[in-house]
Design a protein around this motif. Structure first.
Motif, mmCIF file in Angstrom:
data_model
loop_
_atom_site.group_PDB
_atom_site.id
_atom_site.type_symbol
_atom_site.label_atom_id
_atom_site.label_comp_id
_atom_site.label_asym_id
_atom_site.label_seq_id
_atom_site.Cartn_x
_atom_site.Cartn_y
_atom_site.Cartn_z
ATOM 1 N N TYR A 69 0.845 -1.189 0.000
ATOM 2 C CA TYR A 69 0.000 0.000 0.000
ATOM 3 C C TYR A 69 0.886 1.247 0.000
ATOM 4 O O TYR A 69 1.942 1.283 0.643
ATOM 5 C CB TYR A 69 -0.905 0.024 1.236
ATOM 6 C CG TYR A 69 -2.056 -0.948 1.168
ATOM 7 C CD1 TYR A 69 -3.082 -0.766 0.246
ATOM 8 C CD2 TYR A 69 -2.112 -2.041 2.021
ATOM 9 C CE1 TYR A 69 -4.150 -1.654 0.182
ATOM 10 C CE2 TYR A 69 -3.169 -2.940 1.971
ATOM 11 C CZ TYR A 69 -4.185 -2.741 1.052
ATOM 12 O OH TYR A 69 -5.227 -3.616 0.979
ATOM 13 N N ASP B 117 -2.383 7.187 0.868
ATOM 14 C CA ASP B 117 -3.775 7.355 0.424
ATOM 15 C C ASP B 117 -4.299 8.668 1.009
ATOM 16 O O ASP B 117 -4.458 8.797 2.228
ATOM 17 C CB ASP B 117 -4.616 6.172 0.912
ATOM 18 C CG ASP B 117 -6.036 6.191 0.368
ATOM 19 O OD1 ASP B 117 -6.502 7.274 -0.039
ATOM 20 O OD2 ASP B 117 -6.687 5.136 0.377
ATOM 21 N N ARG B 118 -4.572 9.643 0.153
ATOM 22 C CA ARG B 118 -5.011 10.959 0.613
ATOM 23 C C ARG B 118 -6.359 10.930 1.312
ATOM 24 O O ARG B 118 -6.716 11.853 2.052
ATOM 25 C CB ARG B 118 -5.079 11.936 -0.574
ATOM 26 C CG ARG B 118 -3.725 12.301 -1.133
ATOM 27 C CD ARG B 118 -3.848 13.337 -2.250
ATOM 28 N NE ARG B 118 -2.551 13.718 -2.773
ATOM 29 C CZ ARG B 118 -1.765 14.646 -2.244
ATOM 30 N NH1 ARG B 118 -2.168 15.311 -1.165
ATOM 31 N NH2 ARG B 118 -0.591 14.928 -2.769
ATOM 32 N N SER B 119 -7.137 9.876 1.081
ATOM 33 C CA SER B 119 -8.471 9.814 1.697
ATOM 34 C C SER B 119 -8.423 9.364 3.162
ATOM 35 O O SER B 119 -9.432 9.412 3.858
ATOM 36 C CB SER B 119 -9.366 8.857 0.902
ATOM 37 O OG SER B 119 -8.938 7.516 1.040
ATOM 38 N N THR C 222 -3.532 10.467 8.460
ATOM 39 C CA THR C 222 -2.118 10.087 8.530
ATOM 40 C C THR C 222 -1.542 10.419 9.895
ATOM 41 O O THR C 222 -1.604 11.560 10.347
ATOM 42 C CB THR C 222 -1.302 10.812 7.445
ATOM 43 O OG1 THR C 222 -1.852 10.518 6.155
ATOM 44 C CG2 THR C 222 0.156 10.374 7.481
ATOM 45 N N GLN D 293 -1.780 4.980 8.522
ATOM 46 C CA GLN D 293 -2.975 5.605 7.964
ATOM 47 C C GLN D 293 -4.206 4.813 8.382
ATOM 48 O O GLN D 293 -4.181 3.585 8.468
ATOM 49 C CB GLN D 293 -2.883 5.671 6.435
ATOM 50 C CG GLN D 293 -1.870 6.701 5.936
ATOM 51 C CD GLN D 293 -2.149 7.118 4.503
ATOM 52 O OE1 GLN D 293 -1.954 6.346 3.578
ATOM 53 N NE2 GLN D 293 -2.617 8.358 4.339
ATOM 54 N N ASP E 51 -8.904 5.235 8.655
ATOM 55 C CA ASP E 51 -10.104 6.028 8.398
ATOM 56 C C ASP E 51 -10.708 6.461 9.734
ATOM 57 O O ASP E 51 -10.182 6.149 10.806
ATOM 58 C CB ASP E 51 -11.111 5.237 7.562
ATOM 59 C CG ASP E 51 -11.522 3.935 8.215
ATOM 60 O OD1 ASP E 51 -10.949 3.590 9.267
ATOM 61 O OD2 ASP E 51 -12.411 3.254 7.691
ATOM 62 N N ARG F 268 -3.222 0.885 8.171
ATOM 63 C CA ARG F 268 -2.153 0.607 7.202
ATOM 64 C C ARG F 268 -0.862 1.311 7.626
ATOM 65 O O ARG F 268 -0.839 2.535 7.747
ATOM 66 C CB ARG F 268 -2.567 1.061 5.805
ATOM 67 C CG ARG F 268 -3.737 0.251 5.257
ATOM 68 C CD ARG F 268 -4.196 0.747 3.915
ATOM 69 N NE ARG F 268 -5.320 -0.044 3.424
ATOM 70 C CZ ARG F 268 -6.023 0.248 2.344
ATOM 71 N NH1 ARG F 268 -5.731 1.344 1.633
ATOM 72 N NH2 ARG F 268 -7.016 -0.529 1.961
#
Length: 441
Positions: free
Chosen positions: A260, A263-265, A268, A285, A287, A294
């Motif tokens: 991986y 991922d900007r979404s 961080t 990272q 959500d 991750r």
């Protein structure tokens, strides 16, 4: 053995200067040399002599000699080259730079050039390299080897060569998988067969030592069968994986075949461990609801330069959208500070972060180490989307750092280990706020 040099000078090396068991290695111009085995065999001294002699050849020769850690170059390879040059009478013909650790034959310009692989610009300044030698390459990564190997393309070279010397520490090591037959760890595989020279040795191949006394020393230094197999007999070690601090990590499950990337979404977090040597950091990272965890990158610096860490973060990540967490000792003033600032204050100032982006604890609650071990094991055991990419030294920590009877992490075997594992566990503790109930199933 004789070697030519411009201006009709010849260097003659008495055959007593090297072991007969290494004569073919000394003369090899194969594209790859894979020299491995136990301690005390004399393979490292053979490489010192081999490449000192190449400095006197009439053709162009420029060697990069590699160490995983830049700070070890002076006391290891550079000191070894000096010692062997003095022993064999070559020292007076060469220039040894005490500042750069570069070794040059002033008559023809042939040179030995050092490089540390913990340097962010690890391949800079290595133009025109004809040969690379990495002693103890088992401390490096496959990615390090690949990056260096691409440098060997000089059309003016008499021959191109990458020499690797190491102890076979683990059957699971990337060197075992890359170079050797799947069913035979002592035979080169099809990819390297025919263009590689393989040499296996133990202390019994070194006629210049008292072998009986050296064997007693080796047996005294090694306390488990895996290390005895490696250091004494030069066979691939098979270290036990019991009693690990994190015993639910499974490499085949938690390290994806396709890594991986950023991922900007996702949120961080950068978790920092402020140890003196090395300073480390991990990029995590996730959500909002922690459904994805991750780990996508790692940082290690043996100079413990916090400003270098800040530069690395600034180059690779959008500082407006990240959070800094990690070891609570980062709240203390450190020797690397240019003022009366803590580690976290330096990071905040250098990256122009606001105070809400610093998520570190002010202290450690009672039972902190045991709690973060529990949380770490819970994540790997039950989280549906937990993965590690681009972090080989973290994986090494997970597979090797053990637990003491007290429940603390055992940090005695290798002082450079365990710090990335601390980064991971501090980060996981922070994002769950220390509550195991916050880990998704």
């Amino acid at each position: 053995m004789k070697t030519g040099k411009p201006m009709s000078l010849q260097i003659e090396i008495n055959e007593s200067a090297y072991s007969k068991n290494f004569e073919n290695l000394l003369l090899s111009q194969d594209r790859y040399i894979v020299a491995f085995g136990g301690r005390g065999s004399g393979k490292t001294d053979t490489f010192y002599l081999k490449y000192l002699l190449e400095l006197f050849q009439p053709y162009e020769f420029k060697l990069a000699y590699i160490n995983k850690e830049k700070t070890n170059i002076r006391d290891q390879q550079y000191a070894g080259f000096k010692r062997v040059a003095q022993r064999t009478g070559l020292y007076e013909y060469l220039h040894f730079s005490e500042g750069t650790y570069k070794i040059v034959n002033p008559e023809n310009g042939n040179a030995l050039v050092p490089k540390g692989m913990d340097d962010p610009e690890k391949t800079k300044g290595l133009d025109g390299i004809t040969t690379i030698w990495w002693d103890e390459i088992n401390k490096g990564t496959k990615e390090d080897f690949t990056a260096l190997n691409k440098l060997l393309r000089s059309p003016q070279a008499e021959y191109l060569q990458f020499a690797l010397s190491f102890n076979p520490v683990s059957e699971n090591h990337w060197l075992r998988a890359l170079f050797f037959e799947e069913k035979n760890g002592y035979e080169l595989n099809e990819r390297f067969r025919g263009k590689g020279y393989l040499h296996h040795s133990t202390y019994q191949d070194n006629e210049f030592i008292n072998q009986k006394e050296y064997l007693e020393t080796l047996l005294a230094d090694n306390y488990d069968q895996s290390s005895i197999d490696c250091d004494v007999y030069g066979i691939w070690g098979n270290p036990k994986k019991g009693n690990l601090f994190i015993n639910t990590f499974k490499k085949e499950k938690h390290v994806p075949p396709v890594p991986y990337l950023f991922d900007r979404s996702l949120y961080t977090y950068i978790s920092v461990d402020f140890n003196v040597n090395p300073m480390t950091a991990l990029v995590l990272q996730t959500d909002l609801h922690l459904r994805k965890i991750r780990i996508i990158n790692e940082f290690r610096d043996f100079d413990s330069d916090i400003y270098k860490l800040c530069d690395w973060i600034d180059r690779n990540y959008n500082t407006r959208d990240l959070f800094i967490t990690g070891d609570s000792s980062g709240n203390n003033r450190h020797s690397y500070s240019k003022g009366s600032l803590s580690g976290y204050q330096i990071i905040q100032n250098q990256l122009k972060l606001n105070f809400t982006q610093i998520k570190a604890m002010k202290g450690k609650p009672a039972g902190y180490v045991q709690s973060k071990r529990l949380i770490g094991n819970a994540f790997f055991a039950r989280h549906p989307d937990m993965s590690i990419s681009n972090a080989p030294f973290l994986v090494e920590d997970l597979e090797s750092v053990s637990v003491r009877p007290s429940g603390d992490m055992d940090k005695t075997s290798d002082p450079s280990q365990s710090h990335l594992l601390d980064c991971l566990l501090d980060g996981l503790y922070s994002i769950t706020r220390g509550n195991i109930k916050n880990i998704p199933n």
